[in-house]
Write a protein that holds these residues in place. Structure first.
Motif, short mmCIF file in Angstrom:
data_model
loop_
_atom_site.label_atom_id
_atom_site.label_comp_id
_atom_site.label_asym_id
_atom_site.label_seq_id
_atom_site.Cartn_x
_atom_site.Cartn_y
_atom_site.Cartn_z
N GLN A 117 9.04 -63.80 20.38
CA GLN A 117 9.88 -63.08 19.42
C GLN A 117 9.00 -62.32 18.44
N PHE A 118 9.57 -61.25 17.90
CA PHE A 118 8.88 -60.42 16.92
C PHE A 118 9.91 -59.57 16.19
N ARG A 119 9.51 -59.07 15.02
CA ARG A 119 10.36 -58.14 14.27
C ARG A 119 9.52 -56.91 13.94
N PRO A 120 9.85 -55.76 14.51
CA PRO A 120 9.12 -54.54 14.20
C PRO A 120 9.32 -54.17 12.71
N GLN B 147 14.22 -52.83 17.62
CA GLN B 147 14.28 -51.82 16.58
C GLN B 147 13.75 -52.39 15.28
N GLN B 148 13.30 -51.51 14.41
CA GLN B 148 12.70 -51.93 13.15
C GLN B 148 13.66 -52.81 12.36
N GLY B 149 13.11 -53.89 11.80
CA GLY B 149 13.86 -54.77 10.92
C GLY B 149 14.72 -55.80 11.62
N VAL B 150 14.74 -55.81 12.96
CA VAL B 150 15.59 -56.73 13.71
C VAL B 150 14.69 -57.62 14.59
N VAL B 151 14.90 -58.94 14.49
CA VAL B 151 14.13 -59.86 15.33
C VAL B 151 14.55 -59.69 16.78
N GLU B 152 13.56 -59.49 17.64
CA GLU B 152 13.77 -59.31 19.07
C GLU B 152 13.22 -60.53 19.81
N LYS B 153 13.99 -61.09 20.72
CA LYS B 153 13.54 -62.20 21.56
C LYS B 153 13.44 -61.69 22.99
N VAL B 154 12.31 -61.99 23.63
CA VAL B 154 12.01 -61.42 24.94
C VAL B 154 11.47 -62.50 25.87
N ASP B 155 11.97 -62.53 27.11
CA ASP B 155 11.37 -63.37 28.14
C ASP B 155 10.03 -62.77 28.49
N GLU C 285 1.24 -53.48 19.87
CA GLU C 285 0.30 -54.51 19.41
C GLU C 285 0.42 -55.73 20.31
N PRO C 286 -0.23 -55.75 21.47
CA PRO C 286 -0.10 -56.91 22.35
C PRO C 286 -0.70 -58.17 21.72
N ALA C 287 -0.04 -59.28 21.93
CA ALA C 287 -0.53 -60.56 21.44
C ALA C 287 -1.48 -61.15 22.48
N PHE C 288 -2.69 -61.51 22.04
CA PHE C 288 -3.65 -62.12 22.95
C PHE C 288 -4.57 -63.04 22.15
N GLU C 289 -5.25 -63.93 22.89
CA GLU C 289 -6.19 -64.88 22.30
C GLU C 289 -7.44 -64.88 23.17
N VAL C 290 -8.59 -65.07 22.54
CA VAL C 290 -9.85 -65.21 23.26
C VAL C 290 -10.51 -66.49 22.75
N PHE C 291 -10.82 -67.40 23.68
CA PHE C 291 -11.45 -68.68 23.33
C PHE C 291 -12.82 -68.77 24.01
N ARG C 292 -13.80 -69.22 23.27
CA ARG C 292 -15.12 -69.49 23.84
C ARG C 292 -15.06 -70.86 24.50
#
Length: 104
Positions: free
Chosen positions: A43-46, A56-64, A92-99
């Motif tokens: 989930q995210f809110r633009p 859309q901006q200001g609205v929480v979006e939930k995505v599979d 803005e893709p969400a990602f993580e990098v772990f050593r």
């Protein structure tokens, strides 16, 4: 050695994996294209100023979405992240990098 994890909608799952594999990431010994993926919900809110791929901006979006995890040699991690950002549909893709510690 690193582990790269990222989150992506199903529509771009294979596209992002192929772009990252093309950098040489996802090799374990004599195998390539190695990845682990699990399905979940993100989930995210633009916010103002964003240009969202979904929602859309200001609205929480939930995505599979899928979480994808791949191993990455030290010298490839920056190229892999660049490839991910180019192939991913989100602004803005969400990602993580772990050593990782390597045991032999």
């Amino acid at each position: 050695m690193y582990k790269l994890c990222y989150f992506v909608p199903e529509t771009h799952l294979e596209q992002t994996k192929q772009a990252i594999f093309a950098t040489g990431v996802g090799r374990i010994g004599d195998y390539d294209s190695c990845a682990w993926q699990t399905r979940g919900q993100g989930q995210f809110r633009p916010l103002d100023g964003s240009q969202p791929y979904l929602g859309q901006q200001g609205v929480v979006e939930k995505v599979d979405e899928y979480k994808v995890e791949l191993v990455c040699e030290d010298g490839l991690v920056r190229d892999a992240v660049r490839a991910l950002k180019q192939a991913h549909p989100y602004e803005e893709p969400a990602f993580e990098v772990f050593r990782l510690e390597v045991f032999e």
